[in-house]
Design an enzyme around this catalytic site. Sequence first.
Site, PDB file in Angstrom:
ATOM      1  N   GLU A   1       0.858  -1.197   0.000  1.00 62.46           N
ATOM      2  CA  GLU A   1       0.000   0.000   0.000  1.00 62.46           C
ATOM      3  C   GLU A   1       0.893   1.245   0.000  1.00 62.46           C
ATOM      4  O   GLU A   1       1.763   1.373   0.841  1.00 62.46           O
ATOM      5  CB  GLU A   1      -0.928  -0.013   1.221  1.00 62.46           C
ATOM      6  CG  GLU A   1      -1.699   1.273   1.465  1.00 62.46           C
ATOM      7  CD  GLU A   1      -2.544   1.752   0.280  1.00 62.46           C
ATOM      8  OE1 GLU A   1      -3.420   1.018  -0.164  1.00 62.46           O
ATOM      9  OE2 GLU A   1      -2.292   2.887  -0.210  1.00 62.46           O
TER      10      GLU A   1
ATOM     11  N   LYS B   1      -1.945   4.370   5.379  1.00 62.51           N
ATOM     12  CA  LYS B   1      -3.133   3.783   6.026  1.00 62.51           C
ATOM     13  C   LYS B   1      -3.828   2.834   5.055  1.00 62.51           C
ATOM     14  O   LYS B   1      -3.756   3.024   3.839  1.00 62.51           O
ATOM     15  CB  LYS B   1      -4.077   4.893   6.487  1.00 62.51           C
ATOM     16  CG  LYS B   1      -4.376   5.883   5.418  1.00 62.51           C
ATOM     17  CD  LYS B   1      -4.761   7.241   5.959  1.00 62.51           C
ATOM     18  CE  LYS B   1      -4.873   8.208   4.793  1.00 62.51           C
ATOM     19  NZ  LYS B   1      -4.999   9.573   5.132  1.00 62.51           N
TER      20      LYS B   1
ATOM     21  N   THR C   1      -9.775   4.506  -1.167  1.00 64.69           N
ATOM     22  CA  THR C   1     -10.739   5.597  -1.409  1.00 64.69           C
ATOM     23  C   THR C   1     -11.965   5.412  -0.533  1.00 64.69           C
ATOM     24  O   THR C   1     -12.429   6.353   0.124  1.00 64.69           O
ATOM     25  CB  THR C   1     -11.177   5.559  -2.893  1.00 64.69           C
ATOM     26  OG1 THR C   1     -10.017   5.689  -3.718  1.00 64.69           O
ATOM     27  CG2 THR C   1     -12.164   6.653  -3.218  1.00 64.69           C
TER      28      THR C   1
ATOM     29  N   LYS D   1     -20.781   9.035   4.059  1.00 67.98           N
ATOM     30  CA  LYS D   1     -21.976   8.562   4.775  1.00 67.98           C
ATOM     31  C   LYS D   1     -21.987   9.071   6.215  1.00 67.98           C
ATOM     32  O   LYS D   1     -23.052   9.302   6.788  1.00 67.98           O
ATOM     33  CB  LYS D   1     -22.075   7.042   4.725  1.00 67.98           C
ATOM     34  CG  LYS D   1     -22.892   6.543   3.560  1.00 67.98           C
ATOM     35  CD  LYS D   1     -22.146   6.403   2.275  1.00 67.98           C
ATOM     36  CE  LYS D   1     -22.356   7.444   1.252  1.00 67.98           C
ATOM     37  NZ  LYS D   1     -21.551   7.240   0.041  1.00 67.98           N
TER      38      LYS D   1
ATOM     39  N   ALA E   1     -17.692  -0.148  -4.025  1.00 67.45           N
ATOM     40  CA  ALA E   1     -16.873  -0.870  -3.049  1.00 67.45           C
ATOM     41  C   ALA E   1     -17.270  -2.339  -2.952  1.00 67.45           C
ATOM     42  O   ALA E   1     -16.404  -3.226  -2.909  1.00 67.45           O
ATOM     43  CB  ALA E   1     -17.013  -0.198  -1.686  1.00 67.45           C
TER      44      ALA E   1
ATOM     45  N   HIS F   1     -44.867  -5.481   9.638  1.00 66.43           N
ATOM     46  CA  HIS F   1     -45.591  -4.206   9.703  1.00 66.43           C
ATOM     47  C   HIS F   1     -45.312  -3.516  11.039  1.00 66.43           C
ATOM     48  O   HIS F   1     -45.278  -4.191  12.067  1.00 66.43           O
ATOM     49  CB  HIS F   1     -47.090  -4.481   9.587  1.00 66.43           C
ATOM     50  CG  HIS F   1     -47.930  -3.248   9.711  1.00 66.43           C
ATOM     51  ND1 HIS F   1     -47.993  -2.298   8.720  1.00 66.43           N
ATOM     52  CD2 HIS F   1     -48.715  -2.802  10.723  1.00 66.43           C
ATOM     53  CE1 HIS F   1     -48.785  -1.324   9.111  1.00 66.43           C
ATOM     54  NE2 HIS F   1     -49.250  -1.603  10.329  1.00 66.43           N
TER      55      HIS F   1
HETATM   56  C1  LIG Z   1     -16.983  10.385  -2.706  1.00 64.74           C
HETATM   57  C2  LIG Z   1     -17.145   8.917  -2.978  1.00 64.74           C
HETATM   58  C3  LIG Z   1     -18.139   8.220  -2.339  1.00 64.74           C
HETATM   59  C4  LIG Z   1     -18.291   6.861  -2.572  1.00 64.74           C
HETATM   60  N1  LIG Z   1     -19.292   6.206  -1.939  1.00 64.74           N
HETATM   61  C5  LIG Z   1     -19.483   4.890  -2.192  1.00 64.74           C
HETATM   62  C6  LIG Z   1     -20.510   4.177  -1.526  1.00 64.74           C
HETATM   63  O1  LIG Z   1     -21.243   4.720  -0.699  1.00 64.74           O
HETATM   64  N2  LIG Z   1     -20.653   2.858  -1.803  1.00 64.74           N
HETATM   65  C7  LIG Z   1     -19.857   2.214  -2.707  1.00 64.74           C
HETATM   66  O2  LIG Z   1     -20.032   1.014  -2.937  1.00 64.74           O
HETATM   67  N3  LIG Z   1     -18.862   2.872  -3.351  1.00 64.74           N
HETATM   68  C8  LIG Z   1     -18.663   4.181  -3.110  1.00 64.74           C
HETATM   69  N4  LIG Z   1     -17.624   4.837  -3.730  1.00 64.74           N
HETATM   70  C9  LIG Z   1     -16.756   4.072  -4.639  1.00 64.74           C
HETATM   71  C10 LIG Z   1     -15.725   3.282  -3.841  1.00 64.74           C
HETATM   72  O3  LIG Z   1     -15.018   4.148  -2.986  1.00 64.74           O
HETATM   73  C11 LIG Z   1     -14.779   2.570  -4.785  1.00 64.74           C
HETATM   74  O4  LIG Z   1     -15.526   1.814  -5.709  1.00 64.74           O
HETATM   75  C12 LIG Z   1     -13.838   1.650  -4.036  1.00 64.74           C
HETATM   76  O5  LIG Z   1     -13.053   2.369  -3.113  1.00 64.74           O
HETATM   77  C13 LIG Z   1     -12.932   0.906  -5.006  1.00 64.74           C
HETATM   78  O6  LIG Z   1     -12.106   0.059  -4.291  1.00 64.74           O
HETATM   79  P1  LIG Z   1     -10.683  -0.392  -4.844  1.00 64.74           P
HETATM   80  O7  LIG Z   1     -10.170  -1.366  -3.859  1.00 64.74           O
HETATM   81  O8  LIG Z   1     -10.804  -0.781  -6.251  1.00 64.74           O
HETATM   82  O9  LIG Z   1      -9.781   0.930  -4.856  1.00 64.74           O
HETATM   83  P2  LIG Z   1      -9.464   2.057  -3.798  1.00 64.74           P
HETATM   84  O10 LIG Z   1     -10.425   2.089  -2.698  1.00 64.74           O
HETATM   85  O11 LIG Z   1      -9.282   3.293  -4.611  1.00 64.74           O
HETATM   86  O12 LIG Z   1      -8.070   1.604  -3.179  1.00 64.74           O
HETATM   87  C14 LIG Z   1      -6.916   1.535  -3.937  1.00 64.74           C
HETATM   88  C15 LIG Z   1      -5.727   1.541  -3.021  1.00 64.74           C
HETATM   89  O13 LIG Z   1      -4.555   1.280  -3.781  1.00 64.74           O
HETATM   90  C16 LIG Z   1      -3.505   2.118  -3.362  1.00 64.74           C
HETATM   91  N5  LIG Z   1      -2.576   2.223  -4.487  1.00 64.74           N
HETATM   92  C17 LIG Z   1      -2.779   2.798  -5.700  1.00 64.74           C
HETATM   93  N6  LIG Z   1      -1.706   2.605  -6.491  1.00 64.74           N
HETATM   94  C18 LIG Z   1      -0.803   1.917  -5.761  1.00 64.74           C
HETATM   95  C19 LIG Z   1       0.485   1.398  -6.034  1.00 64.74           C
HETATM   96  N7  LIG Z   1       1.043   1.502  -7.234  1.00 64.74           N
HETATM   97  N8  LIG Z   1       1.133   0.759  -5.041  1.00 64.74           N
HETATM   98  C20 LIG Z   1       0.580   0.591  -3.812  1.00 64.74           C
HETATM   99  N9  LIG Z   1      -0.656   1.046  -3.514  1.00 64.74           N
HETATM  100  C21 LIG Z   1      -1.334   1.677  -4.484  1.00 64.74           C
HETATM  101  C22 LIG Z   1      -4.206   3.414  -3.011  1.00 64.74           C
HETATM  102  O14 LIG Z   1      -3.422   4.211  -2.152  1.00 64.74           O
HETATM  103  C23 LIG Z   1      -5.483   2.882  -2.337  1.00 64.74           C
HETATM  104  O15 LIG Z   1      -5.284   2.687  -0.964  1.00 64.74           O
HETATM  105  C24 LIG Z   1     -17.430   6.189  -3.487  1.00 64.74           C
HETATM  106  C25 LIG Z   1     -16.404   6.895  -4.121  1.00 64.74           C
HETATM  107  C26 LIG Z   1     -16.251   8.239  -3.866  1.00 64.74           C
HETATM  108  C27 LIG Z   1     -15.137   8.978  -4.557  1.00 64.74           C
END
Ligand SMILES: Cc1cc2nc3c(=O)[nH]c(=O)nc-3n(C[C@H](O)[C@H](O)[C@H](O)COP(=O)(O)OP(=O)(O)OC[C@H]3O[C@@H](n4cnc5c(N)ncnc54)[C@H](O)[C@@H]3O)c2cc1C
Length: 469
Positions: free
Chosen positions: A36, A40, A44, A54, A323, A448
């Site tokens: 990572e 932390k 995202t 939320k 997510a 209900h």
């Molecule tokens: C404002 C907002 C609200 C949202 N609300 C919702 C919701 O309510 N419900 C829902 O289902 N989805 C929601 N989403 C979408 C959701 O956040 C994403 O779909 C989800 O986080 C994707 O997960 P992921 O594991 O693919 O990537 P991410 O959560 O983006 O995690 C990727 C991780 O990889 C790390 N990383 C990147 N490149 C590298 C690298 N080369 N080497 C090491 N580490 C790296 C990053 O630092 C990060 O920690 C929301 C998004 C936003 C922007």
Amino acid sequence: MAETPKYDIVIIGSGPGGYVAAIRAGQLGLKTLVVEKDDKFGGTCLHVGCIPTKALLLNAEVYDYFKNAKEFGIASKEFSVDWVAVQARKAKVVTKLAKGVEFLFKKNKVESTQGYGRLAGPGRITVTDAKGQAREIQAPKIILATGSEAKTFPGFEPDGKTILTNKEILALKAVPKSMVVMGAGAVGVEFASIFHRFGTKVTILEMLPRAVPLEDEEISAELEKSFRRQGIAIETQAKVEKAAKTATGVAVSYTGSDGKPQAIEAETLLVAVGRSPNTQGLGLEKTRVKLERGFVKVDPYMQTDEPGVYAVGDLVASSPLLAHVASREGIVAVTHAAGKPIEPMNYNQIPNCTYCEPEVSSVGLTERQAREAGHKVRVGKFPFAANSKASILGAREGFVKIVSDETYGEILGVHMLGPRVTEMIAEAVVAMRLEGTVDDLAHAIHPHPTLTEAVMEAAHAAHDWAIHV
Ligand SMILES: Cc1cc2nc3c(=O)[nH]c(=O)nc-3n(C[C@H](O)[C@H](O)[C@H](O)COP(=O)(O)OP(=O)(O)OC[C@H]3O[C@@H](n4cnc5c(N)ncnc54)[C@H](O)[C@@H]3O)c2cc1C
């Protein structure tokens, strides 16, 4: 020379795709490493997405209850928003959950390292730490879970104060007086709902003909109506052209739905026009991994075209950026990588939730999609205005709409707008997974008084037999 560390599986990224995959890998007994880049875990979703938004939405709801306290027979004369405390509560929730991920890694013997991960060749990963020190790790299986970032454009670069993405807006020091929200997708309408309720004058500009454009058309229309009723201005078919900073904020120029140039000034501009995949700098060019508009192409087991390399979450092509989708893809990828049986991904039964006010949720085909797919469509609809719990809550807006096939009553899609509907959609997902019919939903006895009765009534309504309308 130190020996290259070897793992069964290395996961790059610790968002809901990566961390869930890592925990399952640990449960399957694989020697697992998570790489990572940030200090932390959680990505995202946990730090600048699902969870903090939320948390803020809940604060906004509580504030709304205070504003409407009289309706509930409670006299509350003095109250105000303590923004610092609001932000502190949000941070507390996020920190608690991030610690939870750390705990689960330990519990499942998942190792982690901080650094930037990239593919260095078959079965090899380079991890570069904050000081620029690189080291190599070997693993026959690798999962890319690097997620996405907010899309920005030249002239719309976030500055942390005036022009914002989902990241900067979550760190605002005060509630802005006014805000233009560019984009009426899930992120745009959720922030519009949050800040409108805290007192910001919000204007949403959306280029497409309707808000939440992936939802059923009736849902979009009802949401737009509700927003206008609440005092959130929304203009669709409005193409933002330019953002120029002013002494007090930002002047936004756009082409209105009438094709004429328009301008609006606000203290802040939120750019919420989609996400870009984090595929740059991952070393993909040296591999057989194929991209589609920057997103990684995979098969239904999340395998890329490079042997042993999987991809999950927001960086995957044609996968909804959610997510829970990332997490399921993580489980599918890691189980397949471990050589264990697992169902491939099924993207037809994914719940979509938008936590604006009123909330939106859906699964499956919209009415239009069902008709275009050649189904003989039967629709059942039930308004929350006729549901007893909605009246108790004082939240009577919206409806449940079930799209079914007339032949056998197959449930093709369920669409909801109204109170707490994001908590209600899972019932429809399970029904669809079990190949349930609209009659199954109608004949399943619902408790209900609950909001879920609206689902049962919408199913009855498919035969014009709803009881309470
Ligand atoms: C404002 C907002 C609200 C949202 N609300 C919702 C919701 O309510 N419900 C829902 O289902 N989805 C929601 N989403 C979408 C959701 O956040 C994403 O779909 C989800 O986080 C994707 O997960 P992921 O594991 O693919 O990537 P991410 O959560 O983006 O995690 C990727 C991780 O990889 C790390 N990383 C990147 N490149 C590298 C690298 N080369 N080497 C090491 N580490 C790296 C990053 O630092 C990060 O920690 C929301 C998004 C936003 C922007």
